[in-house]
Design an enzyme around this catalytic site. Structure first.
Site, short mmCIF file in Angstrom:
data_model
loop_
_atom_site.label_atom_id
_atom_site.label_comp_id
_atom_site.label_asym_id
_atom_site.label_seq_id
_atom_site.Cartn_x
_atom_site.Cartn_y
_atom_site.Cartn_z
N TYR A 114 -12.30 8.83 21.83
CA TYR A 114 -13.04 9.08 23.08
C TYR A 114 -14.31 8.24 23.16
O TYR A 114 -14.87 8.04 24.24
CB TYR A 114 -13.41 10.56 23.21
N LYS A 136 -2.25 11.56 11.82
CA LYS A 136 -0.96 10.85 11.96
C LYS A 136 -0.98 9.64 11.01
O LYS A 136 -1.00 8.49 11.45
CB LYS A 136 -0.78 10.41 13.42
N ASP A 153 1.67 16.05 14.98
CA ASP A 153 2.75 16.46 15.88
C ASP A 153 3.51 17.66 15.29
O ASP A 153 3.83 18.62 16.00
CB ASP A 153 3.70 15.30 16.21
N ASP A 183 -8.64 18.20 20.54
CA ASP A 183 -8.73 18.56 21.95
C ASP A 183 -7.44 19.26 22.38
O ASP A 183 -7.46 20.34 22.98
CB ASP A 183 -8.94 17.26 22.75
N ASP A 185 -6.56 23.60 22.57
CA ASP A 185 -6.12 24.20 23.84
C ASP A 185 -4.79 24.95 23.67
O ASP A 185 -4.60 26.02 24.23
CB ASP A 185 -5.97 23.13 24.93
#
Ligand code: NAD
Length: 370
Positions: free
Chosen positions: A142, A193, A226, A250, A254
């Protein structure tokens, strides 16, 4: 008596509605438990723009920097949709996060037994869930440079975001996760990852190294992000603390949060580095939801996310574990007794206003403290 400085920034919309309920709890704790909270209050978001032409004034920013902890409501609303970009309501929150260097975002996902039926997952998968996601908040993709869209001149454009992590950034967020795990079930699952990203390889190495050097008493597991997402919706109770980067955090926070129901129930904390002398971390506590202008001032807002954020503040800024437990148990008991605000209302339960919900939680705290 220890003095504890709390700086309140209620903000806009339902922010002031829900902050009023926390103030009731603080006043009672000061009077009956001698907790010594000293409260100051400022403006942030649209309300600060109206008063000062900025999303937070320099004076209020200085108070936030000096406070032991900041309690933040919510900002924004249609009234300020057209104000200049750099003074838009969210700029106040971003300035607070940046200047207080709040690099660790803590998002618990707790399933209150009384609400287990309202999850999208089966009751037995979700009932009793208590996990904590620790997300790196100030680095990664980000913020990494270059971050741009380039016109390639042949009718094509190229967009670039850059995922960057330095060792110290991974070490400090991992340190927060390990320390928090020690106060819980002593388990950390680190997610990245590493199979496709160099930043994931480094993340994995640094977390492994700092674990061996300083936190080998904590159980550490690594999982690809994942796979972690799948496990969160398949068997979320296997986790205690999850630590991950800004982007994965993020999304995963959620996902985890919504396992447990309404936006009005979700607290969060953002922490900075410990002060070298006082050891106190800069900290800001806020509900996950926004300013809900559609219900502002109508007595319909659920104050539980704000009150649970205050419980996190008691736990993480002031080490007041017993009082934090009482606030959280009071919330759970009130829900168990069938009391509900409109957002979590279902048949057979009793509908309360914002203020009635605050009163009910306070009454339960009083009875739990006797
Ligand atoms: P929102 O979270 O404010 O509301 C989404 C929906 O959830 C609305 O229907 C609202 O009524 C409901 N809701 C939210 N909190 C609730 C609560 N405590 N009790 C009962 N119902 C609740 O999101 P939005 O509508 O997308 O945004 C509204 C404003 O909030 C916008 O200006 C947005 O920019 C801002 N916002 C601020 C923050 C923040 O301050 N951290 C976060 C998100 C959105």
């Amino acid at each position: 008596m220890t003095i504890r400085n709390l700086f309140l920034l209620p903000g806009d919309g339902i922010g002031p509605d829900i902050m009023s309920e926390v103030k009731k709890l603080i006043n009672w704790m000061n009077q009956e438990l001698g907790t010594g909270f000293e409260i100051d209050e400022g403006l942030v978001g649209g309300s600060a723009y109206d008063a000062h032409g900025a999303a937070i004034s320099n004076g209020d920013m200085a108070k936030a920097m000096a406070a032991d902890a900041v309690l933040f409501g919510a900002v924004g609303g249609p009234k300020w949709d057209k104000v200049p970009y750099d003074v838009r309501p969210e700029a106040g929150l971003l300035r607070l996060r940046k200047e207080m260097e709040l690099f660790a975002n803590l998002r618990p996902a707790i399933c209150y037994p009384a609400l287990a039926d309202s999850s999208s997952l089966r009751k037995e998968v979700i009932e009793g869930l208590d996990i904590l996601i620790v997300r790196e908040l100030t680095g990664g993709v980000y913020f990494g440079e270059p971050k741009e869209i380039t016109d390639l001149g042949n009718g094509q454009k190229r967009a670039v975001d850059t995922q960057i992590y330095d060792t110290f950034e991974i070490e400090r967020i991992a340190g927060v996760a390990f320390e928090l795990a020690r106060t819980r079930d002593n388990r950390v699952c680190s997610m990245e990852k590493r199979n496709v990203m160099k930043s994931g390889v480094l993340w994995n190495e640094v977390v492994t190294d700092i674990h061996a050097a300083k936190y080998s008493d904590v159980i550490l597991e690594h999982m690809l992000a994942d796979a972690g997402g799948m496990q969160l919706v398949r068997a979320p109770k296997q986790f205690d603390v999850i630590v991950t980067d800004n982007l994965f955090g993020d999304m995963l926070s959620d996902v985890a949060a919504m396992l447990t129901g309404s936006l009005g129930m979700l607290p969060s904390a953002s922490l900075g580095s410990p002060d070298p002398v006082s050891k106190q971390r800069k900290a800001l506590y806020e509900p996950v939801h926004g300013s809900a202008p559609d219900i502002s001032g109508l007595g319909k807002a659920n104050p539980i996310a704000m009150i649970a954020s205050f419980a996190m503040c008691l736990r993480y800024s002031f080490n007041m574990t017993k009082q934090a437990d009482i606030v959280e148990k009071a919330i759970s008991d009130v829900l168990e007794s069938g009391k509900r605000t409109a957002d979590i209302m279902s048949e057979g339960n009793t509908l309360l206003t914002t203020s009635e919900m605050g009163d009910a939680i306070l009454a339960q705290m009083v009875s739990l403290s006797e």
